[in-house]
Motif scaffolding. Structure first.
Motif, PDB file in Angstrom:
ATOM      1  N   SER A  24       0.799  -1.021   0.019  1.00  0.00           N
ATOM      2  CA  SER A  24      -0.165   0.131  -0.092  1.00  0.00           C
ATOM      3  C   SER A  24       0.997   1.225  -0.031  1.00  0.00           C
ATOM      4  N   ALA A  25       1.822   1.304   0.869  1.00  0.00           N
ATOM      5  CA  ALA A  25       2.718   2.422   1.061  1.00  0.00           C
ATOM      6  C   ALA A  25       3.595   2.568  -0.273  1.00  0.00           C
ATOM      7  N   GLY A  27       4.244   2.909  -4.011  1.00  0.00           N
ATOM      8  CA  GLY A  27       3.435   3.281  -5.033  1.00  0.00           C
ATOM      9  C   GLY A  27       3.824   4.471  -5.957  1.00  0.00           C
ATOM     10  N   LEU A  28       3.022   4.737  -6.838  1.00  0.00           N
ATOM     11  CA  LEU A  28       3.205   5.968  -7.565  1.00  0.00           C
ATOM     12  C   LEU A  28       3.776   7.023  -6.753  1.00  0.00           C
ATOM     13  N   GLY A  29       3.603   7.168  -5.212  1.00  0.00           N
ATOM     14  CA  GLY A  29       3.966   8.413  -4.681  1.00  0.00           C
ATOM     15  C   GLY A  29       5.497   8.044  -4.429  1.00  0.00           C
ATOM     16  N   ASN A  30       5.911   6.842  -4.269  1.00  0.00           N
ATOM     17  CA  ASN A  30       7.240   6.788  -4.329  1.00  0.00           C
ATOM     18  C   ASN A  30       8.148   7.009  -5.878  1.00  0.00           C
ATOM     19  N   TYR A 107      -5.635   8.851  -8.623  1.00  0.00           N
ATOM     20  CA  TYR A 107      -4.429   7.680  -8.717  1.00  0.00           C
ATOM     21  C   TYR A 107      -4.877   6.460  -9.786  1.00  0.00           C
ATOM     22  N   PHE A 228       0.958  10.757   1.828  1.00  0.00           N
ATOM     23  CA  PHE A 228       0.460  10.189   0.697  1.00  0.00           C
ATOM     24  C   PHE A 228       1.458   8.732   0.608  1.00  0.00           C
ATOM     25  N   SER A 229       2.795   9.110   0.845  1.00  0.00           N
ATOM     26  CA  SER A 229       3.749   7.877   0.446  1.00  0.00           C
ATOM     27  C   SER A 229       3.238   6.788   1.544  1.00  0.00           C
ATOM     28  N   SER A 231       0.740   5.998   2.978  1.00  0.00           N
ATOM     29  CA  SER A 231      -0.624   5.613   3.272  1.00  0.00           C
ATOM     30  C   SER A 231      -1.401   5.983   4.442  1.00  0.00           C
ATOM     31  N   MET A 234      -5.900   8.446   6.137  1.00  0.00           N
ATOM     32  CA  MET A 234      -7.354   8.353   5.835  1.00  0.00           C
ATOM     33  C   MET A 234      -7.904   6.945   5.975  1.00  0.00           C
ATOM     34  N   THR A 236      -6.716   3.723   5.515  1.00  0.00           N
ATOM     35  CA  THR A 236      -6.146   2.636   4.747  1.00  0.00           C
ATOM     36  C   THR A 236      -5.410   1.631   5.739  1.00  0.00           C
ATOM     37  N   SER A 322      -0.838  -0.570  -4.361  1.00  0.00           N
ATOM     38  CA  SER A 322      -1.707   0.738  -3.535  1.00  0.00           C
ATOM     39  C   SER A 322      -3.091   0.781  -3.923  1.00  0.00           C
ATOM     40  N   VAL A 326      -6.564   1.088  -1.227  1.00  0.00           N
ATOM     41  CA  VAL A 326      -7.536   2.155  -1.204  1.00  0.00           C
ATOM     42  C   VAL A 326      -8.889   1.655  -1.464  1.00  0.00           C
TER      43      VAL A 326
HETATM   44  N1  PFF Z   1       1.020   5.342  -0.771  1.00  0.00           N
HETATM   45  C1  PFF Z   1       0.532   5.387  -2.243  1.00  0.00           C
HETATM   46  C2  PFF Z   1       1.859   5.583  -2.811  1.00  0.00           C
HETATM   47  O1  PFF Z   1       2.750   6.189  -2.161  1.00  0.00           O
HETATM   48  O2  PFF Z   1       1.572   5.534  -4.019  1.00  0.00           O
HETATM   49  C3  PFF Z   1      -0.612   5.800  -2.490  1.00  0.00           C
HETATM   50  C4  PFF Z   1      -1.561   5.770  -1.321  1.00  0.00           C
HETATM   51  C5  PFF Z   1      -2.216   4.579  -0.918  1.00  0.00           C
HETATM   52  C6  PFF Z   1      -2.015   6.869  -0.631  1.00  0.00           C
HETATM   53  C7  PFF Z   1      -3.066   4.593  -0.019  1.00  0.00           C
HETATM   54  C8  PFF Z   1      -2.860   6.754   0.386  1.00  0.00           C
HETATM   55  C9  PFF Z   1      -3.504   5.557   0.792  1.00  0.00           C
HETATM   56  F1  PFF Z   1      -4.584   5.502   1.565  1.00  0.00           F
END
Ligand code: PFF
Length: 454
Positions: A24-25, A27-30, A107, A228-229, A231, A234, A236, A322, A326
């Motif tokens: 989950s952590a 993802g596209l965020g990284n 996303y 965001f990165s 997760s 929110m 999750t 990820s 969500v």
């Molecule tokens: N953490 C994910 C990323 O870095 O791409 C994006 C994400 C997943 C954000 C789940 C929030 C979430 F609850």
């Protein structure tokens, strides 16, 4: 002794817990967001602020979500209702579910783009194109065609196809395979990039800080990126922790996940910046960095088409582990609160998110381009509001909840597995969530949105 878990599913193995949560952590965020934010905000200085936030805020918020989720064993809304009956804390859970809708919408837009680029890499569509041609290709694809919509639905379908199988057979089974594959690809790409001529320039950019670039908006961006990165903020992780076995060591899991997430972001930076500098390109190209700059770079290196394909497969896999997390937030909410079957909940969630997702995917299309707020289109509004506003606000209330409402005693019982584990860090954790994290969050947040001027 295992506690009564009713008919609720849980992850079967320790590796499953970590693969799913780190999935989950990571993802596209990284790989997409972190490098371009770092490029735009001064490189290493941004990284330093980012790392400080991971430790002082990210890990405490993550642990707090674990505590809430595993003690309540419910979706975020149900968890707050169960732990604080008759109190308005459930609103924090509802805000999380709303944030899940928004994040999943924008996303999955970007996740869909990765499929287009996999397709282009396979069919040779990137081969021989110059920088400006690749840039045109990206904007024409994004702004003027229906293809992003098709890819959006395909990605949403893949996500739903996993979630419909549930926690063990869907989430756990897929992430224990996908995460190791992802890791191997990233290491191959990192080595490729580091062995390019002039690679050290990029490493210097990433590791030598210039603090003059750090202003309040860079600090807010770093904070938003941590949320965001990782997760967090929110629900999750409340949702995933509700499936953790009671024997799991929450501190250990939070460290494994935070370390993996940070390490992958750094590796992505190491895979990207040396290549960017090696080919004398300006970093900080914004969201197009990985879709325009990188394909251009791949063109110029030996074996480039293969590496381009690997890179976009990496992005797609990272995104998939990820998006499932969500979607699971919404599905858990629908099944538990609206008493839907998992199947019905999955398709209802996917269908409703797709309405917002369609607007986000078409945000640059002439159809939707006119819809803007403060100069941001629908996609950018969803990204900015969820990462920089909803998640930090959610994190603020989550730590306040555990620190001041749920309380030290119950939190300690959960963190120590009812005394089975030594948990000497608890006073330090309580100090962080009572004072440091909420005060820091409030200041950065108010400063970032302009309500407080430091
Ligand atoms: N953490 C994910 C990323 O870095 O791409 C994006 C994400 C997943 C954000 C789940 C929030 C979430 F609850």
């Amino acid at each position: 002794m295992e506690k009564q878990q009713g008919s609720r599913e849980s992850f079967a193995t320790k590796f499953g817990v970590i693969a799913a949560t780190a999935g989950s952590a990571v993802g596209l965020g990284n790989i997409w967001r972190f490098p371009y934010l770092t490029g735009e905000n001064g490189g290493a200085a941004f990284l330093v602020v980012y790392l400080a936030f991971v430790v002082a805020i990210g890990i405490p918020v993550m642990l707090s979500e674990f505590v809430i989720g595993r003690s309540a064993r419910q979706n975020p809304y149900g968890a707050f209702r169960k732990l604080a009956p008759g109190k308005p804390w459930y609103l924090v859970g509802l805000m999380g579910v709303a944030a899940a809708f928004m994040i999943l919408a924008f996303y999955t837009t970007v996740a869909g783009w990765t499929l287009e680029y996999i397709y282009q890499a396979i069919t040779g569509g990137l081969t021989g194109k110059s920088g400006p041609q690749l840039s045109d290709m990206y904007t024409q694809f994004r702004d003027g065609s229906w293809r992003p919509v098709i890819w959006f639905f395909l990605f949403m379908g893949m996500t739903s196809g996993i979630i419909v199988f549930g926690v063990k057979k869907g989430i756990e089974k897929s992430t224990v395979i996908l995460m190791p594959v992802l890791f191997i690809i990233l290491v191959i790409l990192g080595i490729r990039s580091l062995t390019l001529p002039g690679a050290m320039e990029g490493i210097r950019f990433l590791f030598r800080p210039d603090f003059s670039k750090i202003d309040s908006s860079a600090i807010l961006a770093a904070l938003g990126q941590v949320f965001f990165s990782m997760s967090i903020g929110m629900g999750t992780l409340i949702t995933y922790a509700s499936y953790f076995p009671k024997k799991d060591n929450l501190l250990g899991t939070s460290f494994s996940v935070a370390l993996t997430d940070t390490f992958v972001a750094l590796l992505a930076g190491i895979a990207i910046f040396p290549a960017v500098f090696s080919f004398h390109i300006e970093p900080g190209f914004g969201p197009g960095l990985v879709f325009v700059t990188l394909p251009g770079i791949f063109q110029q290196m030996p074996g480039g088409s293969f590496f381009a394909l690997l890179f976009f497969v990496l992005l797609a896999l990272a995104a998939l582990t990820s998006t499932i997390s969500v979607l699971e937030v919404i599905v858990a909410f629908f099944t538990e609160e609206l008493k839907m079957s998992r199947k019905a909940a999955t398709w209802t969630a996917a269908g409703t998110v797709s309405i917002l997702g369609l607007m986000s995917t078409l945000a640059w299309n002439p159809l939707m381009k006119g819809i803007t707020l403060f100069g941001k289109n629908v996609f950018e509004i969803l990204d900015f509001t969820s990462a920089n506003i909803l998640l930090p606000a959610g994190g603020f209330f989550i730590v306040l909840f555990v620190a001041w409402f749920f309380g030290r005693e119950k939190a300690s019982a959960e963190l120590s597995n009812d005394g089975a584990l030594k948990a000497g860090y608890i006073p330090f954790y309580m100090f962080l969530i009572r004072f440091i994290a909420p005060v820091a969050l409030a200041i950065i947040f108010l400063n970032g949105i302009g309500l407080l001027r430091l």
